[in-house]
Design a protein around this motif. Sequence first.
Motif, short mmCIF file in Angstrom:
data_model
loop_
_atom_site.label_atom_id
_atom_site.label_comp_id
_atom_site.label_asym_id
_atom_site.label_seq_id
_atom_site.Cartn_x
_atom_site.Cartn_y
_atom_site.Cartn_z
N SER A 196 0.83 -1.22 0.00
CA SER A 196 0.00 0.00 0.00
C SER A 196 0.86 1.26 0.00
N LEU A 197 1.92 1.27 0.81
CA LEU A 197 2.79 2.44 0.84
C LEU A 197 3.54 2.61 -0.48
N SER A 198 3.92 1.50 -1.12
CA SER A 198 4.60 1.58 -2.43
C SER A 198 3.70 2.27 -3.45
N ILE A 199 2.42 1.92 -3.45
CA ILE A 199 1.47 2.55 -4.37
C ILE A 199 1.33 4.03 -4.05
N MET A 200 1.20 4.34 -2.76
CA MET A 200 1.03 5.73 -2.33
C MET A 200 2.27 6.58 -2.67
N LEU A 201 3.47 5.99 -2.50
CA LEU A 201 4.72 6.72 -2.72
C LEU A 201 5.22 6.62 -4.16
N ASN A 202 4.64 5.70 -4.93
CA ASN A 202 5.08 5.43 -6.29
C ASN A 202 6.57 5.06 -6.34
N THR A 203 7.00 4.27 -5.35
CA THR A 203 8.37 3.77 -5.29
C THR A 203 8.38 2.49 -4.45
N ALA A 204 9.43 1.73 -4.61
CA ALA A 204 9.52 0.48 -3.85
C ALA A 204 9.66 0.76 -2.35
N VAL A 205 8.95 -0.02 -1.55
CA VAL A 205 9.05 0.03 -0.09
C VAL A 205 9.26 -1.40 0.39
N ASN A 206 10.34 -1.62 1.08
CA ASN A 206 10.57 -2.92 1.72
C ASN A 206 10.34 -2.75 3.20
N MET A 207 9.65 -3.71 3.78
CA MET A 207 9.30 -3.62 5.19
C MET A 207 9.61 -4.96 5.82
N GLU A 208 10.28 -4.92 6.96
CA GLU A 208 10.71 -6.14 7.64
C GLU A 208 10.34 -6.05 9.11
N VAL A 209 9.77 -7.13 9.63
CA VAL A 209 9.50 -7.23 11.06
C VAL A 209 10.79 -7.70 11.72
N THR A 210 11.36 -6.86 12.56
CA THR A 210 12.62 -7.23 13.22
C THR A 210 12.41 -7.74 14.63
N GLN A 211 11.26 -7.41 15.20
CA GLN A 211 10.98 -7.89 16.56
C GLN A 211 9.47 -7.96 16.75
N ALA A 212 9.00 -9.02 17.39
CA ALA A 212 7.59 -9.15 17.76
C ALA A 212 7.56 -9.76 19.15
N ASN A 213 6.80 -9.15 20.04
CA ASN A 213 6.76 -9.63 21.41
C ASN A 213 5.50 -9.14 22.09
N VAL A 214 5.25 -9.64 23.28
CA VAL A 214 4.19 -9.14 24.14
C VAL A 214 4.88 -8.59 25.37
N LEU A 215 4.67 -7.30 25.63
CA LEU A 215 5.41 -6.60 26.67
C LEU A 215 4.47 -5.83 27.59
N PRO A 216 4.92 -5.57 28.83
CA PRO A 216 4.17 -4.64 29.67
C PRO A 216 4.16 -3.25 29.02
N VAL A 217 3.09 -2.49 29.24
CA VAL A 217 2.93 -1.17 28.61
C VAL A 217 4.16 -0.30 28.87
N LYS A 218 4.63 -0.22 30.10
CA LYS A 218 5.75 0.65 30.44
C LYS A 218 7.01 0.26 29.65
N ASP A 219 7.29 -1.04 29.55
CA ASP A 219 8.46 -1.49 28.78
C ASP A 219 8.34 -1.07 27.32
N CYS A 220 7.14 -1.16 26.78
CA CYS A 220 6.92 -0.80 25.38
C CYS A 220 7.12 0.70 25.18
N GLU A 221 6.61 1.51 26.11
CA GLU A 221 6.81 2.96 26.00
C GLU A 221 8.30 3.29 26.01
N ASP A 222 9.07 2.60 26.85
CA ASP A 222 10.51 2.82 26.90
C ASP A 222 11.18 2.40 25.60
#
Length: 185
Positions: free
Chosen positions: A29-55
């Motif tokens: 979707s962003l590639s279409i919007m920007l009219n250029t290639a966009v590569n997107m990579e998930v580098t981390q996925a986790n479940v965290l306490p809210v405070k840890d996530c804010e930090d």
Amino acid sequence: KGYVIMFTSIQLDALKELGNIGSGNSATSLSIMLNTAVNMEVTQANVLPVKDCEDLCGVSTGKMFQVIHTITGDIKGVFWLVMSQEDRSFISEAVAGDLDVEESLVVDEEVSNILGASYLRPLADMMNVRADIDPPSIQGLSDYIKQSDEIVLDNEHIIFILNKLQVMDREVKCYINMILDSASM
């Protein structure tokens, strides 16, 4: 309050895979919007306490751009997008050129809509439920929860997904976060 979430490594792998699906949808979707290639990579996925996530997201620095969407339907909660002000400005300018503040916020909201829907859709599909995001609110998570009479979160944990976007030879970090009520988890 105080609902504790424990995920197994297999569940965290599934969460990362959902993130990969969401990032693929977002990149397209962003590639279409920007009219250029966009590569997107998930580098981390986790479940965290809210405070840890804010930090981890760097919210306390005051240099982060934040957008909130209420999640409605069969899944209830909050979608919270965080990125640096510099990265936000870069994306806005890449989408629409030099904009005034009000025009830039409209672009920011649209980018947030794309990212929010791209991540929520695969989660809802996997669970075979309906989920939607309300229009965005450009403010921090704490302020949003304080101001909203409708948001009652009994879950103190966040689904945290760190994405790295490659847009026009620039790396952009984008934190995709969801706080779902315990019934939705």
